[in-house]
Motif scaffolding. Structure first.
Motif, PDB file in Angstrom:
ATOM      1  N   PRO A 346       0.809  -1.228   0.000  1.00 33.35           N
ATOM      2  CA  PRO A 346       0.000   0.000   0.000  1.00 33.35           C
ATOM      3  C   PRO A 346       0.842   1.277   0.000  1.00 33.35           C
ATOM      4  CG  PRO A 346      -0.040  -1.025   2.168  1.00 33.35           C
ATOM      5  CD  PRO A 346       0.646  -1.987   1.259  1.00 33.35           C
ATOM      6  N   GLU A 347       2.091   1.173   0.419  1.00 32.36           N
ATOM      7  CA  GLU A 347       2.965   2.340   0.413  1.00 32.36           C
ATOM      8  C   GLU A 347       3.127   2.908  -0.993  1.00 32.36           C
ATOM      9  OE1 GLU A 347       5.545   5.365   1.539  1.00 32.36           O
ATOM     10  OE2 GLU A 347       4.322   4.062   2.827  1.00 32.36           O
ATOM     11  N   TYR A 348       3.093   2.020  -1.989  1.00 30.95           N
ATOM     12  CA  TYR A 348       3.301   2.432  -3.373  1.00 30.95           C
ATOM     13  C   TYR A 348       2.059   2.296  -4.251  1.00 30.95           C
ATOM     14  CZ  TYR A 348       8.172   2.318  -1.971  1.00 30.95           C
ATOM     15  OH  TYR A 348       9.357   2.550  -1.323  1.00 30.95           O
ATOM     16  N   TYR A 349       1.080   1.554  -3.780  1.00 27.43           N
ATOM     17  CA  TYR A 349      -0.058   1.239  -4.645  1.00 27.43           C
ATOM     18  C   TYR A 349      -1.419   1.665  -4.098  1.00 27.43           C
ATOM     19  CZ  TYR A 349       3.251  -1.507  -7.379  1.00 27.43           C
ATOM     20  OH  TYR A 349       4.320  -1.898  -8.166  1.00 27.43           O
ATOM     21  N   LEU A 350      -1.438   2.368  -2.992  1.00 27.45           N
ATOM     22  CA  LEU A 350      -2.684   2.911  -2.465  1.00 27.45           C
ATOM     23  C   LEU A 350      -2.392   4.343  -2.034  1.00 27.45           C
ATOM     24  CD1 LEU A 350      -5.677   2.284  -1.765  1.00 27.45           C
ATOM     25  CD2 LEU A 350      -4.880   1.722   0.554  1.00 27.45           C
ATOM     26  N   VAL A 351      -2.802   5.300  -2.842  1.00 26.50           N
ATOM     27  CA  VAL A 351      -2.335   6.676  -2.661  1.00 26.50           C
ATOM     28  C   VAL A 351      -3.516   7.655  -2.646  1.00 26.50           C
ATOM     29  CG1 VAL A 351      -0.814   8.493  -3.536  1.00 26.50           C
ATOM     30  CG2 VAL A 351      -0.228   6.071  -3.908  1.00 26.50           C
ATOM     31  N   VAL A 352      -3.580   8.469  -1.620  1.00 35.92           N
ATOM     32  CA  VAL A 352      -4.544   9.572  -1.574  1.00 35.92           C
ATOM     33  C   VAL A 352      -3.859  10.803  -2.145  1.00 35.92           C
ATOM     34  CG1 VAL A 352      -5.924  11.091  -0.114  1.00 35.92           C
ATOM     35  CG2 VAL A 352      -5.732   8.652   0.443  1.00 35.92           C
ATOM     36  N   ASP A 353      -4.443  11.391  -3.174  1.00 34.92           N
ATOM     37  CA  ASP A 353      -3.883  12.602  -3.783  1.00 34.92           C
ATOM     38  C   ASP A 353      -4.904  13.722  -3.699  1.00 34.92           C
ATOM     39  OD1 ASP A 353      -1.699  13.825  -5.615  1.00 34.92           O
ATOM     40  OD2 ASP A 353      -3.573  14.247  -6.672  1.00 34.92           O
ATOM     41  N   SER A 354      -4.443  14.888  -3.288  1.00 31.78           N
ATOM     42  CA  SER A 354      -5.338  16.038  -3.107  1.00 31.78           C
ATOM     43  C   SER A 354      -4.872  17.207  -3.951  1.00 31.78           C
ATOM     44  CB  SER A 354      -5.374  16.457  -1.637  1.00 31.78           C
ATOM     45  OG  SER A 354      -5.803  15.383  -0.818  1.00 31.78           O
ATOM     46  N   SER A 355      -5.817  17.896  -4.561  1.00 31.88           N
ATOM     47  CA  SER A 355      -5.535  19.114  -5.321  1.00 31.88           C
ATOM     48  C   SER A 355      -6.406  20.227  -4.774  1.00 31.88           C
ATOM     49  CB  SER A 355      -5.817  18.910  -6.807  1.00 31.88           C
ATOM     50  OG  SER A 355      -4.926  17.959  -7.355  1.00 31.88           O
ATOM     51  N   SER A 356      -5.817  21.415  -4.697  1.00 35.13           N
ATOM     52  CA  SER A 356      -6.533  22.524  -4.096  1.00 35.13           C
ATOM     53  C   SER A 356      -6.208  23.822  -4.830  1.00 35.13           C
ATOM     54  CB  SER A 356      -6.148  22.651  -2.615  1.00 35.13           C
ATOM     55  OG  SER A 356      -6.823  23.735  -2.007  1.00 35.13           O
ATOM     56  N   ASP A 357      -7.201  24.674  -4.997  1.00 37.50           N
ATOM     57  CA  ASP A 357      -6.974  25.955  -5.669  1.00 37.50           C
ATOM     58  C   ASP A 357      -7.843  27.034  -5.046  1.00 37.50           C
ATOM     59  OD1 ASP A 357      -5.983  27.747  -7.684  1.00 37.50           O
ATOM     60  OD2 ASP A 357      -7.940  27.588  -8.645  1.00 37.50           O
ATOM     61  N   LEU A 358      -7.270  28.232  -5.004  1.00 28.70           N
ATOM     62  CA  LEU A 358      -7.978  29.422  -4.549  1.00 28.70           C
ATOM     63  C   LEU A 358      -8.014  30.368  -5.740  1.00 28.70           C
ATOM     64  CD1 LEU A 358      -9.165  30.803  -1.980  1.00 28.70           C
ATOM     65  CD2 LEU A 358      -6.903  31.774  -1.589  1.00 28.70           C
ATOM     66  N   PRO A 359      -9.133  30.431  -6.480  1.00 32.98           N
ATOM     67  CA  PRO A 359      -9.147  31.167  -7.749  1.00 32.98           C
ATOM     68  C   PRO A 359      -8.884  32.663  -7.609  1.00 32.98           C
ATOM     69  CG  PRO A 359     -11.353  30.445  -7.145  1.00 32.98           C
ATOM     70  CD  PRO A 359     -10.416  29.761  -6.212  1.00 32.98           C
ATOM     71  N   TYR A 360      -9.320  33.251  -6.511  1.00 32.26           N
ATOM     72  CA  TYR A 360      -9.047  34.669  -6.269  1.00 32.26           C
ATOM     73  C   TYR A 360      -9.159  34.927  -4.777  1.00 32.26           C
ATOM     74  CZ  TYR A 360      -9.195  39.722  -6.157  1.00 32.26           C
ATOM     75  OH  TYR A 360      -8.898  41.027  -5.864  1.00 32.26           O
ATOM     76  N   ASP A 361      -8.300  35.809  -4.284  1.00 34.30           N
ATOM     77  CA  ASP A 361      -8.353  36.143  -2.868  1.00 34.30           C
ATOM     78  C   ASP A 361      -8.027  37.612  -2.682  1.00 34.30           C
ATOM     79  OD1 ASP A 361      -8.829  35.619  -0.249  1.00 34.30           O
ATOM     80  OD2 ASP A 361      -6.858  34.763   0.183  1.00 34.30           O
ATOM     81  N   PHE A 362      -8.599  38.198  -1.654  1.00 34.21           N
ATOM     82  CA  PHE A 362      -8.246  39.564  -1.286  1.00 34.21           C
ATOM     83  C   PHE A 362      -7.097  39.511  -0.291  1.00 34.21           C
ATOM     84  CE2 PHE A 362     -12.144  38.013   0.661  1.00 34.21           C
ATOM     85  CZ  PHE A 362     -11.799  37.960   1.995  1.00 34.21           C
ATOM     86  N   TYR A 363      -6.651  40.643   0.153  1.00 39.00           N
ATOM     87  CA  TYR A 363      -5.427  40.723   0.950  1.00 39.00           C
ATOM     88  C   TYR A 363      -5.591  40.064   2.309  1.00 39.00           C
ATOM     89  CZ  TYR A 363      -1.200  42.833   2.882  1.00 39.00           C
ATOM     90  OH  TYR A 363       0.031  43.043   3.446  1.00 39.00           O
ATOM     91  N   ARG A 364      -4.742  39.049   2.558  1.00 42.27           N
ATOM     92  CA  ARG A 364      -4.737  38.356   3.846  1.00 42.27           C
ATOM     93  C   ARG A 364      -3.295  38.333   4.338  1.00 42.27           C
ATOM     94  NH1 ARG A 364      -9.426  34.785   4.334  1.00 42.27           N
ATOM     95  NH2 ARG A 364     -10.768  35.088   2.536  1.00 42.27           N
TER      96      ARG A 364
END
Length: 437
Positions: A346-364
């Protein structure tokens, strides 16, 4: 006439599918393009493993870097030139930073960075400031010039107008890659009216602003970016190839640490495997080198390394299922146990992959990946942040979207390596149809 003002006897042009032509008249720019560090970018794809999904996505960081340079050249030569708010002495600095902003990328950029804990911007600065052809060219302008270019790319340069041309929420980098990536992938999402945006850009105090009359063109640009991320950049098939490449490099590093005897020793990776990356070794790496090792490692004795390499080279990718980590963590734990029973690591053949995006943001202030927001120049001279004026942008401001996928080798699950009861449980947890008799 000093080197910074030196012009070519005749303007050079590169034919370009996005901008029609890339124009070069400055000797400094021409020399930088000819440097071996910049030519290396021809051998690094702009979109990494995306060619597995969109077969036209074979364009390089070289293409993109020229495109970013051309957009900035048009801005400083055609739009900003002569305006009192813009210091034309910053012209060459802006052009050099635009051209070199991606020079530190490694092969299969982001996959490579994740495995070896690298930062391409740090390598970009190392190339600009180190013992390189690029540094020697920049230093001919003056001794402080390489440091200024590095500061622009590192977003620490004192003139924020220059920084925002290269790195902001509506910069030349994004404007080029959206159009270029759309062109080469064959999708329609990344197109927007760049000509209109360039016409309404203005230098103002310590930033670049957009005239209010151009707001709708900016809305279109932001939505184009949003669509490109979810339809192209985060495509699950592309991510499957990234997962396999990442796991392949992890396996090779693990074997190296275990003193495994490679038939094809990974000499180009030694400093990376030792967590002591050396610039001269890093610059020898490109995608041709990595693909050579992946091809050769198919013949290795280690079953995991040879299988992962074969999968990548022959596009036998992992399948995927939707996954909610907040609700399904226990499912992954159970699947890991079942994979082990089935003889699948499972170390090589069971993988959780996540993608994340913030299309626009104001000043933080102080947040990760902090970027200045887009500001509109109103008719009365006031400066308003974009989401205050645009209902479309306001609706997506500050809203991060994240997608999780669970990747696995369907062929391994369905073959005869495991007992039927184990296979049945795996299929049930992954939502697969029961295996045929």
């Amino acid at each position: 006439m000093g080197y910074s003002k030196e012009k070519l006897n005749e303007e050079k042009v590169f034919k370009d599918p996005v901008h029609r032509y890339v124009h070069v008249r400055d000797q400094v720019i021409w020399d930088l393009i000819g440097s071996k560090e910049f030519q290396r970018l021809r051998r690094i794809k702009q979109l990494g493993t995306t060619f597995f999904t969109f077969h036209g996505a074979e364009h390089s960081r070289f293409n993109h870097s020229l495109g970013v340079y051309e957009i900035v050249r048009r801005i400083v030569d055609d739009v900003f030139c002569g305006r009192p708010e813009w210091d034309q002495e910053e012209r060459l600095l802006s052009l050099c930073a635009a051209l070199l902003h991606d020079i530190g990328h490694g092969p299969f950029s982001h996959s490579f960075e994740k495995v070896f804990n690298l930062d391409h911007e740090e390598f970009t600065k190392d190339i600009i400031l180190g013992n390189t052809e690029v540094h020697r060219i920049l230093a001919r302008v003056n001794n402080e010039f390489p440091e200024k270019v590095a500061e622009v790319i590192g977003k620490t340069y004192k003139n924020k107008q220059v920084v925002s041309l290269i790195s902001s929420q509506i910069d030349a980098d994004r404007m080029d890659y959206l159009q270029r990536d759309a062109y080469f992938t064959g999708v329609s999402y990344g197109h927007f009216d760049m000509e209109r945006i360039l016409r309404v850009m203005r230098p103002h105090d310590d930033q670049v602003v957009i005239k209010h009359s151009g707001m709708h063109a900016v809305e279109d640009y932001i939505m184009s970016r949003y669509q490109m991320y979810w339809q192209v950049y985060f495509h699950p098939v592309t991510r499957s190839a990234e997962v396999i490449l990442t796991k392949t490099l992890h396996r090779a590093k693990h074997l190296y640490k275990q003193s495994y005897s490679f038939k094809t020793p990974p000499v180009h990776f030694y400093s990376l495997f030792e967590n002591k990356p050396i610039l001269k070794d890093y610059l020898k790496l490109d995608e041709a080198v990595v693909l050579y090792y992946l091809q050769m490692w198919i013949e290795e004795d280690d079953s995991i390394l040879k299988d992962l390499c074969s999968r990548f080279m022959n596009r036998n990718l992992f399948k995927y299922s939707e996954f909610d980590p907040a609700k399904e963590y226990k499912k992954v734990v159970r699947l890991s146990e079942l994979f082990k029973q089935a003889g699948i690591d499972p170390e090589y053949y069971l993988v959780v992959d996540s993608s994340s995006d913030l299309p626009y943001d104001f000043y933080r202030p102080g947040e990760e990946e902090e970027r200045q927001p887009i500001h509109l120049l109103m008719k009365n001279g006031e400066i308003h942040e974009l989401s205050r004026e645009s209902d479309i942008v306001d609706a997506i401001s500050g809203k991060r979207r994240t997608d999780h996928k669970l990747y696995y080798p369907l062929d391994f699950i369905m073959d005869d390596r495991s007992e039927k009861s184990v296979k049945k449980q795996i299929c049930a947890l992954l939502g697969l149809q029961k295996e045929e008799k």
